[in-house]
Scaffold this motif. Sequence first.
Motif, PDB file in Angstrom:
ATOM      1  N   MET A   1       0.816  -1.072  -0.025  1.00  9.34           N
ATOM      2  CA  MET A   1       0.156  -0.039  -0.020  1.00  9.34           C
ATOM      3  C   MET A   1       0.943   1.383   0.034  1.00  9.34           C
ATOM      4  N   LYS A   2       0.668   2.240  -0.892  1.00 13.19           N
ATOM      5  CA  LYS A   2       1.237   3.457  -1.167  1.00 13.19           C
ATOM      6  C   LYS A   2       0.335   4.736  -0.243  1.00 13.19           C
ATOM      7  N   ILE A   3       0.743   5.324   0.738  1.00 15.05           N
ATOM      8  CA  ILE A   3       0.208   6.447   1.452  1.00 15.05           C
ATOM      9  C   ILE A   3       0.992   7.725   1.173  1.00 15.05           C
ATOM     10  N   GLY A   4       0.372   8.583   0.491  1.00 15.19           N
ATOM     11  CA  GLY A   4       1.025   9.952   0.429  1.00 15.19           C
ATOM     12  C   GLY A   4       0.512  10.681   1.833  1.00 15.19           C
ATOM     13  N   LEU A   5       1.305  11.174   2.470  1.00 11.71           N
ATOM     14  CA  LEU A   5       1.211  12.027   3.663  1.00 11.71           C
ATOM     15  C   LEU A   5       1.517  13.365   3.541  1.00 11.71           C
ATOM     16  N   THR A   6       0.641  14.300   4.026  1.00 13.17           N
ATOM     17  CA  THR A   6       1.130  15.733   3.653  1.00 13.17           C
ATOM     18  C   THR A   6       0.491  16.420   4.746  1.00 13.17           C
ATOM     19  N   GLY A   7       0.683  17.857   4.996  1.00  9.96           N
ATOM     20  CA  GLY A   7       0.123  18.714   5.861  1.00  9.96           C
ATOM     21  C   GLY A   7       0.761  20.036   5.857  1.00  9.96           C
ATOM     22  N   GLY A   8       0.301  21.065   6.412  1.00  8.58           N
ATOM     23  CA  GLY A   8       1.062  22.320   6.241  1.00  8.58           C
ATOM     24  C   GLY A   8       2.020  22.369   7.288  1.00  8.58           C
ATOM     25  N   ILE A   9       3.086  23.409   7.225  1.00 10.68           N
ATOM     26  CA  ILE A   9       4.239  23.592   7.847  1.00 10.68           C
ATOM     27  C   ILE A   9       3.642  23.634   9.648  1.00 10.68           C
ATOM     28  N   GLY A  10       4.212  22.985  10.299  1.00  5.55           N
ATOM     29  CA  GLY A  10       3.855  23.054  11.817  1.00  5.55           C
ATOM     30  C   GLY A  10       2.570  22.240  12.128  1.00  5.55           C
ATOM     31  N   SER A  11       2.245  21.281  11.216  1.00  7.85           N
ATOM     32  CA  SER A  11       0.667  20.746  11.401  1.00  7.85           C
ATOM     33  C   SER A  11       1.009  19.460  12.158  1.00  7.85           C
ATOM     34  N   GLY A  12       2.355  18.812  12.195  1.00  2.00           N
ATOM     35  CA  GLY A  12       3.090  17.633  12.971  1.00  2.00           C
ATOM     36  C   GLY A  12       2.756  16.639  12.052  1.00  2.00           C
TER      37      GLY A  12
ATOM     38  N   LEU B   1       5.451   1.803  13.200  1.00  2.00           N
ATOM     39  CA  LEU B   1       4.684   0.610  12.742  1.00  2.00           C
ATOM     40  C   LEU B   1       5.282  -0.432  11.569  1.00  2.00           C
ATOM     41  N   GLY B   2       6.423   0.012  11.191  1.00  2.00           N
ATOM     42  CA  GLY B   2       7.104  -0.728  10.080  1.00  2.00           C
ATOM     43  C   GLY B   2       7.158  -0.509   8.897  1.00  2.00           C
ATOM     44  N   ALA B   3       6.255   0.646   8.675  1.00  5.23           N
ATOM     45  CA  ALA B   3       6.107   1.220   7.098  1.00  5.23           C
ATOM     46  C   ALA B   3       7.445   1.605   6.634  1.00  5.23           C
ATOM     47  N   CYS B   4       7.703   1.844   5.462  1.00  5.45           N
ATOM     48  CA  CYS B   4       8.895   2.344   4.804  1.00  5.45           C
ATOM     49  C   CYS B   4       8.305   3.759   4.578  1.00  5.45           C
ATOM     50  N   LEU B   5       9.406   4.672   5.241  1.00  5.80           N
ATOM     51  CA  LEU B   5       8.970   6.151   5.090  1.00  5.80           C
ATOM     52  C   LEU B   5       9.928   6.698   4.135  1.00  5.80           C
ATOM     53  N   ILE B   6       9.609   7.546   3.076  1.00  3.76           N
ATOM     54  CA  ILE B   6      10.252   7.996   2.188  1.00  3.76           C
ATOM     55  C   ILE B   6       9.875   9.601   2.328  1.00  3.76           C
TER      56      ILE B   6
ATOM     57  N   THR C   1      12.854   9.397  -5.229  1.00  3.93           N
ATOM     58  CA  THR C   1      11.856   8.622  -4.427  1.00  3.93           C
ATOM     59  C   THR C   1      11.575   7.344  -5.035  1.00  3.93           C
ATOM     60  N   GLN C   2      11.525   7.416  -6.475  1.00  2.00           N
ATOM     61  CA  GLN C   2      11.324   6.338  -7.138  1.00  2.00           C
ATOM     62  C   GLN C   2      12.105   4.842  -6.662  1.00  2.00           C
TER      63      GLN C   2
ATOM     64  N   MET D   1      11.252   1.608  -5.103  1.00  2.00           N
ATOM     65  CA  MET D   1      11.495   0.159  -5.822  1.00  2.00           C
ATOM     66  C   MET D   1      12.213  -0.693  -4.832  1.00  2.00           C
ATOM     67  N   ALA D   2      13.015  -0.018  -3.921  1.00  2.74           N
ATOM     68  CA  ALA D   2      14.142  -0.911  -3.122  1.00  2.74           C
ATOM     69  C   ALA D   2      13.277  -1.439  -1.878  1.00  2.74           C
ATOM     70  N   SER D   3      12.358  -0.953  -1.344  1.00  6.46           N
ATOM     71  CA  SER D   3      11.626  -1.200  -0.182  1.00  6.46           C
ATOM     72  C   SER D   3      10.896  -2.516  -0.320  1.00  6.46           C
ATOM     73  N   THR D   4      11.008  -3.460   0.735  1.00  9.63           N
ATOM     74  CA  THR D   4      10.203  -4.560   0.743  1.00  9.63           C
ATOM     75  C   THR D   4       8.947  -4.477   1.790  1.00  9.63           C
ATOM     76  N   ALA D   5       8.835  -3.364   2.206  1.00  6.37           N
ATOM     77  CA  ALA D   5       7.787  -3.184   3.326  1.00  6.37           C
ATOM     78  C   ALA D   5       6.435  -3.303   2.746  1.00  6.37           C
ATOM     79  N   ALA D   6       5.269  -3.644   3.574  1.00  3.99           N
ATOM     80  CA  ALA D   6       3.863  -3.653   3.093  1.00  3.99           C
ATOM     81  C   ALA D   6       3.388  -2.606   2.976  1.00  3.99           C
ATOM     82  N   VAL D   7       3.852  -1.468   3.557  1.00  8.10           N
ATOM     83  CA  VAL D   7       3.289  -0.271   3.480  1.00  8.10           C
ATOM     84  C   VAL D   7       4.485   0.736   3.190  1.00  8.10           C
ATOM     85  N   ILE D   8       4.341   1.806   2.080  1.00  6.74           N
ATOM     86  CA  ILE D   8       5.208   2.750   1.949  1.00  6.74           C
ATOM     87  C   ILE D   8       4.483   3.910   2.098  1.00  6.74           C
TER      88      ILE D   8
END
Length: 198
Positions: free
Chosen positions: A1-12, A23-28, A98-99, A103-110
């Motif tokens: 699963m690929k998740i796009g995470l975003t938020g304004g500056i200072g949002s946390g 939780l074991g996700a590959c963070l890029i 980023t790509q 591609m190098a990740s074997t995690a279930a969630v990126i």
Amino acid sequence: MKIGLTGGIGSGKSTVARCWAELGACLIDTDAIARSLTLAQGAAMPAIAKEFGPQALDENGALDRAWMRQQAFAAPGANSDVKRRLEAILHPLIGALTQEQAMASTAAVIVFDVPLLVESGRWRQRVDKVLVVDCEPETQIARVIARNAWTREATLAVLQQQASRSQRRACADAVLYNEAVTPDELKQQVLTLARHWT
């Protein structure tokens, strides 16, 4: 699963990103990639020096981030050309790295941590879900001033260049409201969402 995470500056957003990593996700982290490209000897620095001149470099040969921020944000709207020219150099390099990491990740969630996910217009079709971290604008301002020691004016200049809260929320599959919650409560929200999505 690929998740796009975003938020304004200072949002946390960075705190939420760390929760996913725990939780074991590959963070890029596209911001971290951008910083690596603009260090002394970074892959983007020859093109930046050519485009903006020696004043864009600090004494070590890295990008002078304070100088560039002033050029890009000092007069909102007036200097969007500076921002566009810098992004034209950085974005293709960030995209390639980023790509490569994905591609190098074997995690279930990126999880792709992308500050300008909404603004770029390119990420919606690249990920399965978009997660937005949200809070009140005054909270953002207070956090940035405390963390970065910026002035209120400098913080507002950056906020005004970012997507609005409504634009980010409209793009989201889920929103984490990071207002008056403890780090443990925020982590629990991430855990609940991870269970739901995966």
